[in-house]
Design a protein around this motif. Sequence first.
Motif, PDB file in Angstrom:
ATOM      1  N   GLN A  89       0.916  -1.416  -0.115  1.00  0.00           N
ATOM      2  CA  GLN A  89       0.066   0.114   0.048  1.00  0.00           C
ATOM      3  C   GLN A  89       0.790   1.442   0.046  1.00  0.00           C
ATOM      4  N   THR A  90       2.028   1.332   0.718  1.00  0.00           N
ATOM      5  CA  THR A  90       2.739   2.333   0.970  1.00  0.00           C
ATOM      6  C   THR A  90       4.011   2.322  -0.279  1.00  0.00           C
ATOM      7  N   ASN A  91       3.821   1.378  -1.059  1.00  0.00           N
ATOM      8  CA  ASN A  91       4.802   1.229  -2.318  1.00  0.00           C
ATOM      9  C   ASN A  91       6.284   1.163  -1.873  1.00  0.00           C
ATOM     10  N   CYS A  92       6.527   0.377  -0.858  1.00  0.00           N
ATOM     11  CA  CYS A  92       8.006   0.483  -0.339  1.00  0.00           C
ATOM     12  C   CYS A  92       8.545  -1.120  -0.098  1.00  0.00           C
ATOM     13  N   VAL A  93       7.863  -1.987  -0.811  1.00  0.00           N
ATOM     14  CA  VAL A  93       8.226  -3.379  -0.714  1.00  0.00           C
ATOM     15  C   VAL A  93       9.808  -3.735  -1.062  1.00  0.00           C
ATOM     16  N   ARG A  94      10.404  -2.925  -2.150  1.00  0.00           N
ATOM     17  CA  ARG A  94      11.613  -3.134  -2.418  1.00  0.00           C
ATOM     18  C   ARG A  94      12.635  -2.237  -1.680  1.00  0.00           C
ATOM     19  N   ILE A  95      12.098  -1.207  -0.830  1.00  0.00           N
ATOM     20  CA  ILE A  95      13.148  -0.345  -0.378  1.00  0.00           C
ATOM     21  C   ILE A  95      13.915  -0.992   0.814  1.00  0.00           C
ATOM     22  N   ALA A  96      15.217  -0.718   0.717  1.00  0.00           N
ATOM     23  CA  ALA A  96      15.853  -1.215   1.702  1.00  0.00           C
ATOM     24  C   ALA A  96      15.454  -1.063   3.194  1.00  0.00           C
ATOM     25  N   GLY A  97      15.372  -1.916   4.013  1.00  0.00           N
ATOM     26  CA  GLY A  97      14.771  -2.004   5.247  1.00  0.00           C
ATOM     27  C   GLY A  97      13.357  -2.145   5.486  1.00  0.00           C
ATOM     28  N   SER A  98      12.662  -2.390   4.228  1.00  0.00           N
ATOM     29  CA  SER A  98      11.093  -2.595   4.456  1.00  0.00           C
ATOM     30  C   SER A  98      10.853  -3.925   5.033  1.00  0.00           C
ATOM     31  N   HIS A  99       9.945  -4.090   5.840  1.00  0.00           N
ATOM     32  CA  HIS A  99       9.625  -5.296   6.530  1.00  0.00           C
ATOM     33  C   HIS A  99       9.462  -6.539   5.342  1.00  0.00           C
ATOM     34  N   THR A 100       8.588  -6.390   4.248  1.00  0.00           N
ATOM     35  CA  THR A 100       8.849  -7.388   3.273  1.00  0.00           C
ATOM     36  C   THR A 100      10.097  -7.743   2.520  1.00  0.00           C
ATOM     37  N   ARG A 101      10.903  -6.901   2.194  1.00  0.00           N
ATOM     38  CA  ARG A 101      12.218  -7.245   1.902  1.00  0.00           C
ATOM     39  C   ARG A 101      12.973  -7.858   2.910  1.00  0.00           C
ATOM     40  N   ASN A 102      12.761  -7.346   4.218  1.00  0.00           N
ATOM     41  CA  ASN A 102      13.474  -8.315   5.272  1.00  0.00           C
ATOM     42  C   ASN A 102      13.134  -9.636   5.191  1.00  0.00           C
ATOM     43  N   LEU A 103      11.746  -9.774   5.083  1.00  0.00           N
ATOM     44  CA  LEU A 103      11.065 -11.013   5.137  1.00  0.00           C
ATOM     45  C   LEU A 103      11.881 -12.036   4.075  1.00  0.00           C
TER      46      LEU A 103
END
Length: 210
Positions: free
Chosen positions: A92-106
């Motif tokens: 929703q916040t369009n931050c999936v691939r940004i370093a430090g995002s929860h999804t990227r960390n997952l």
Amino acid sequence: MANEDEARPLKKMADAFKELANILNAADPDGEEARIELGPFSRACSLVSPLFRCLGIAFKFAELDYIEKVEDLSEASKSISTLPVMMAGDIQTNCVRIAGSHTRNLLRVKRGIDMVKVLFEQIIVTEGNSLKDPASKAYAQVFAPYHGWVIRKAVAAGMYALPTKFQLLKKLNEDETSASIQMQSYVASVTPVILYIDQLFISRELGIDW
């Protein structure tokens, strides 16, 4: 018995992921998407950290990166209920691939538990006391495709400083028989969890190779 289990990190790892696998196995395959809670997931993943530590300098980079990202998910679990909810927020916040995002960390944490799965699979089928071949194969299969030349070179050099299998099992308070049982249990339990996470990414058209 509780104190004995506390001193056996392999058993704690295997048992924690078995609980997650049981949730997935109990879900209706034709019903709505299974929802693994972020708290139990991050706690299970935190139990893998001592294994990286026992492998020494070859996987020091993985240990530090893994611990940092598991801690992020653990902190997120205080306000986010499940993995799907967490990913929905990042989408929703369009931050999936940004370093430090929860999804990227997952995604990075998933590779950590996957590397340990492959390592255990290789240890089980490899004869002898050396961990170099099992660890090299696990690294090459899971981590190497995402690392540059410098990191790959450093890891290759670190492989010569790995503990022997005997030394590793001693650090983990296991003998060869008990370790094999717990490693097989971890592999069996973590596999559906890894597939579940991959499907979370694929079903949302996020991909898993980044």
